[in-house]
Design a protein around this motif. Structure first.
Motif, short mmCIF file in Angstrom:
data_model
loop_
_atom_site.label_atom_id
_atom_site.label_comp_id
_atom_site.label_asym_id
_atom_site.label_seq_id
_atom_site.Cartn_x
_atom_site.Cartn_y
_atom_site.Cartn_z
N LEU A 1 6.97 -3.29 -0.77
CA LEU A 1 5.73 -4.07 -0.81
C LEU A 1 4.78 -3.53 -1.87
CD1 LEU A 1 3.82 -6.23 0.34
CD2 LEU A 1 3.12 -4.54 2.07
N SER A 2 4.65 -2.22 -1.92
CA SER A 2 3.77 -1.59 -2.91
C SER A 2 4.22 -1.92 -4.33
CB SER A 2 3.77 -0.07 -2.70
OG SER A 2 3.03 0.56 -3.69
N LYS B 1 -2.95 -10.56 3.13
CA LYS B 1 -3.33 -9.37 3.87
C LYS B 1 -4.84 -9.37 4.11
CE LYS B 1 0.78 -7.41 2.97
NZ LYS B 1 1.74 -8.43 3.29
N ASP C 1 1.82 -13.07 4.20
CA ASP C 1 1.50 -13.27 2.78
C ASP C 1 0.09 -12.81 2.42
OD1 ASP C 1 3.99 -14.31 2.14
OD2 ASP C 1 3.39 -16.35 2.67
N GLU D 1 10.17 -0.39 3.49
CA GLU D 1 9.51 -1.70 3.37
C GLU D 1 8.15 -1.56 2.69
OE1 GLU D 1 11.02 -0.55 6.07
OE2 GLU D 1 12.11 -2.16 7.10
N ILE E 1 2.97 -6.02 7.17
CA ILE E 1 3.89 -5.96 6.03
C ILE E 1 4.34 -7.34 5.59
CG2 ILE E 1 6.23 -5.26 5.32
CD1 ILE E 1 5.85 -2.71 6.95
N TYR E 2 4.71 -8.18 6.54
CA TYR E 2 5.40 -9.42 6.20
C TYR E 2 4.52 -10.65 6.02
CZ TYR E 2 9.47 -6.59 7.05
OH TYR E 2 10.41 -5.59 6.99
N LYS F 1 5.99 -4.50 -5.29
CA LYS F 1 5.77 -5.94 -5.51
C LYS F 1 4.31 -6.21 -5.89
CE LYS F 1 5.69 -10.28 -2.95
NZ LYS F 1 5.82 -10.89 -1.63
N ILE F 2 3.38 -5.63 -5.14
CA ILE F 2 1.95 -5.86 -5.41
C ILE F 2 1.56 -5.26 -6.76
CG2 ILE F 2 -0.39 -5.28 -4.65
CD1 ILE F 2 0.71 -5.45 -1.74
#
Length: 125
Positions: A58-59, A35, A33, A54, A30-31, A61-62
């Motif tokens: 994240l989803s 992936k 930068d 979380e 998750i954290y 944000k992407i």
């Protein structure tokens, strides 16, 4: 090519990696930068259950990074409902007893005109 990447991971190995992922693996995936496809195992694992918030952040944000603040809708134009497949989820499934139709060129043009003339107010929620 996606198929090449997919073929690198036999299902038994994928299943093992998913179920053997730890909470630390999930946090790392998750954290960090950048992936890696391997991180996907941890994100699908039962260990990721407590990280749903979380993952949602994240989803989002992407998605925003790749597509911006845009919602794209489309209206499909079905030219035919004749099918030779038996997909259980599809209304056009060959086993469904429905009237089968294939549009003529003129009918396709008319349906296209109708879709084109629809304005955005039609799709307000």
């Amino acid at each position: 090519m996606f198929e090449d990447l997919l073929n690198k991971y036999p299902w038994e190995i994928v299943k093992e990696r998913i179920y053997n992922s730890s909470i630390e693996d999930v946090k790392s995936a998750i954290y960090k930068d950048l992936k890696h496809p391997e991180d996907f195992f941890a994100l699908l694992s039962p260990a990721a259950d407590t990280f749903l918030e979380e993952l949602a952040v994240l989803s989002q944000k992407i998605t925003r990074m790749r597509f911006g603040n845009i919602i794209q809708l489309y209206a499909p134009l079905y030219i035919s409902n004749e099918c030779i497949n038996s997909c259980v989820y599809c209304g056009f499934n060959k086993k469904n007893e429905i009237k089968r139709v294939t549009l003529s060129h003129e009918m396709v043009e008319e349906e296209s005109r109708i879709l084109y003339q629809l304005d955005s107010d039609t799709f307000c929620f």
